[in-house]
Design a protein around this motif. Structure first.
Motif, PDB file in Angstrom:
ATOM      1  N   ALA A   8       0.749  -1.126   0.026  1.00  0.00           N
ATOM      2  CA  ALA A   8      -0.020  -0.139   0.120  1.00  0.00           C
ATOM      3  C   ALA A   8       1.024   1.242   0.169  1.00  0.00           C
ATOM      4  O   ALA A   8       0.379   2.012  -0.507  1.00  0.00           O
ATOM      5  CB  ALA A   8      -0.847   0.056   1.221  1.00  0.00           C
ATOM      6  N   GLY A   9       1.980   1.265   0.923  1.00  0.00           N
ATOM      7  CA  GLY A   9       2.921   2.346   0.872  1.00  0.00           C
ATOM      8  C   GLY A   9       3.498   2.602  -0.546  1.00  0.00           C
ATOM      9  O   GLY A   9       3.544   4.039  -1.103  1.00  0.00           O
ATOM     10  N   VAL A  10       4.045   1.625  -1.151  1.00  0.00           N
ATOM     11  CA  VAL A  10       4.640   1.729  -2.470  1.00  0.00           C
ATOM     12  C   VAL A  10       3.799   2.245  -3.432  1.00  0.00           C
ATOM     13  O   VAL A  10       3.970   3.054  -4.206  1.00  0.00           O
ATOM     14  CB  VAL A  10       5.449   0.403  -3.033  1.00  0.00           C
ATOM     15  CG1 VAL A  10       5.782   0.385  -4.253  1.00  0.00           C
ATOM     16  CG2 VAL A  10       6.580   0.129  -1.898  1.00  0.00           C
ATOM     17  N   THR A  11       2.595   1.598  -3.347  1.00  0.00           N
ATOM     18  CA  THR A  11       1.327   1.933  -4.618  1.00  0.00           C
ATOM     19  C   THR A  11       0.872   3.686  -4.122  1.00  0.00           C
ATOM     20  O   THR A  11       0.941   4.216  -5.271  1.00  0.00           O
ATOM     21  CB  THR A  11       0.066   1.230  -4.281  1.00  0.00           C
ATOM     22  OG1 THR A  11       0.647  -0.134  -4.403  1.00  0.00           O
ATOM     23  CG2 THR A  11      -0.753   1.501  -5.363  1.00  0.00           C
ATOM     24  N   MET A  12       0.855   3.922  -3.119  1.00  0.00           N
ATOM     25  CA  MET A  12       0.479   5.098  -2.710  1.00  0.00           C
ATOM     26  C   MET A  12       1.688   6.405  -3.180  1.00  0.00           C
ATOM     27  O   MET A  12       1.645   7.311  -4.031  1.00  0.00           O
ATOM     28  CB  MET A  12      -0.064   5.538  -1.215  1.00  0.00           C
ATOM     29  CG  MET A  12      -0.479   6.899  -1.119  1.00  0.00           C
ATOM     30  SD  MET A  12      -1.434   6.825   0.425  1.00  0.00           S
ATOM     31  CE  MET A  12       0.053   6.805   1.563  1.00  0.00           C
ATOM     32  N   GLY A  13       2.847   6.013  -2.760  1.00  0.00           N
ATOM     33  CA  GLY A  13       3.917   6.827  -3.063  1.00  0.00           C
ATOM     34  C   GLY A  13       4.074   7.004  -4.623  1.00  0.00           C
ATOM     35  O   GLY A  13       4.510   8.097  -4.993  1.00  0.00           O
ATOM     36  N   VAL A  14       4.263   5.728  -5.318  1.00  0.00           N
ATOM     37  CA  VAL A  14       4.323   5.907  -6.618  1.00  0.00           C
ATOM     38  C   VAL A  14       3.170   6.672  -7.505  1.00  0.00           C
ATOM     39  O   VAL A  14       3.506   7.320  -8.437  1.00  0.00           O
ATOM     40  CB  VAL A  14       4.807   4.352  -7.302  1.00  0.00           C
ATOM     41  CG1 VAL A  14       4.600   4.556  -8.856  1.00  0.00           C
ATOM     42  CG2 VAL A  14       5.880   3.943  -6.898  1.00  0.00           C
ATOM     43  N   THR A  15       2.040   6.244  -6.922  1.00  0.00           N
ATOM     44  CA  THR A  15       0.908   6.976  -7.670  1.00  0.00           C
ATOM     45  C   THR A  15       0.943   8.479  -7.418  1.00  0.00           C
ATOM     46  O   THR A  15       0.896   9.363  -8.242  1.00  0.00           O
ATOM     47  CB  THR A  15      -0.310   6.534  -6.985  1.00  0.00           C
ATOM     48  OG1 THR A  15      -0.444   5.013  -7.184  1.00  0.00           O
ATOM     49  CG2 THR A  15      -1.761   7.173  -7.497  1.00  0.00           C
ATOM     50  N   MET A  16       1.460   8.851  -6.170  1.00  0.00           N
ATOM     51  CA  MET A  16       1.408  10.510  -5.897  1.00  0.00           C
ATOM     52  C   MET A  16       2.573  10.961  -6.812  1.00  0.00           C
ATOM     53  O   MET A  16       2.418  12.120  -7.401  1.00  0.00           O
ATOM     54  CB  MET A  16       1.633  10.503  -4.488  1.00  0.00           C
ATOM     55  CG  MET A  16       0.364  10.582  -3.664  1.00  0.00           C
ATOM     56  SD  MET A  16       0.565  10.740  -1.713  1.00  0.00           S
ATOM     57  CE  MET A  16       2.291  11.419  -1.476  1.00  0.00           C
ATOM     58  N   CYS A  17       3.602  10.399  -6.813  1.00  0.00           N
ATOM     59  CA  CYS A  17       4.858  10.733  -7.850  1.00  0.00           C
ATOM     60  C   CYS A  17       4.465  10.800  -9.369  1.00  0.00           C
ATOM     61  O   CYS A  17       4.474  12.030  -9.779  1.00  0.00           O
ATOM     62  CB  CYS A  17       6.040  10.003  -7.716  1.00  0.00           C
ATOM     63  SG  CYS A  17       6.848  10.113  -6.156  1.00  0.00           S
ATOM     64  N   LEU A  18       3.822   9.942  -9.732  1.00  0.00           N
ATOM     65  CA  LEU A  18       3.389   9.858 -11.000  1.00  0.00           C
ATOM     66  C   LEU A  18       2.426  10.897 -11.379  1.00  0.00           C
ATOM     67  O   LEU A  18       2.290  11.696 -12.487  1.00  0.00           O
ATOM     68  CB  LEU A  18       2.933   8.531 -11.817  1.00  0.00           C
ATOM     69  CG  LEU A  18       3.972   7.473 -11.617  1.00  0.00           C
ATOM     70  CD1 LEU A  18       3.355   6.245 -11.921  1.00  0.00           C
ATOM     71  CD2 LEU A  18       4.978   7.608 -12.755  1.00  0.00           C
ATOM     72  N   LEU A  19       1.420  11.139 -10.607  1.00  0.00           N
ATOM     73  CA  LEU A  19       0.352  11.803 -10.894  1.00  0.00           C
ATOM     74  C   LEU A  19       0.934  13.416 -10.644  1.00  0.00           C
ATOM     75  O   LEU A  19       0.720  14.401 -11.499  1.00  0.00           O
ATOM     76  CB  LEU A  19      -0.797  11.905  -9.877  1.00  0.00           C
ATOM     77  CG  LEU A  19      -2.049  12.799  -9.967  1.00  0.00           C
ATOM     78  CD1 LEU A  19      -2.828  12.576 -11.439  1.00  0.00           C
ATOM     79  CD2 LEU A  19      -2.995  12.459  -8.861  1.00  0.00           C
ATOM     80  N   GLY A  20       1.743  13.726  -9.819  1.00  0.00           N
ATOM     81  CA  GLY A  20       2.362  14.940  -9.576  1.00  0.00           C
ATOM     82  C   GLY A  20       3.317  15.269 -10.915  1.00  0.00           C
ATOM     83  O   GLY A  20       3.110  16.652 -11.428  1.00  0.00           O
TER      84      GLY A  20
END
Length: 102
Positions: A8-20
């Motif tokens: 969950a942490g990896v998914t959330m971090g990568v998603t925030m980075c990619l969206l940003g």
């Protein structure tokens, strides 16, 4: 560390980075399209009373200002995602579980 927290942490971090990054770089007009849709939706909801003064800014100036704001928000979102991933990597290296808010 529990596997689901790590995933969950990896998914959330990568998603925030990619969206940003997508918002900050205006990837395929993502920021422009989002601002235009938001402005068209909010324009139908906004009713200005007759006693209020409307600013003289043209539609193009307002659109450009909101696109700039959206891109700045994208940079901040990418930075937060990156910091989140660093915190996750530190918690794995220190062999400590991620702290949960109680």
């Amino acid at each position: 560390m529990e596997t689901w927290r790590f995933l969950a942490g990896v998914t959330m971090g990568v998603t925030m980075c990619l969206l940003g990054v997508a918002l900050a770089s205006n990837f395929r007009g993502m920021a422009e399209r989002h601002v235009q849709q938001s402005m068209s939706f909010a324009g139908t909801l906004r009713r200005v009373p007759p006693w209020r003064w409307l600013p003289d800014a043209s539609h193009d100036q307002r659109l450009a200002r909101f696109i700039l704001l959206e891109r700045v928000f994208g940079v901040a979102l990418a930075a937060v995602g990156f910091v989140f991933l660093i915190g996750l990597a530190y918690s794995i290296a220190a062999n400590q579980p991620m702290r949960m808010v109680k």
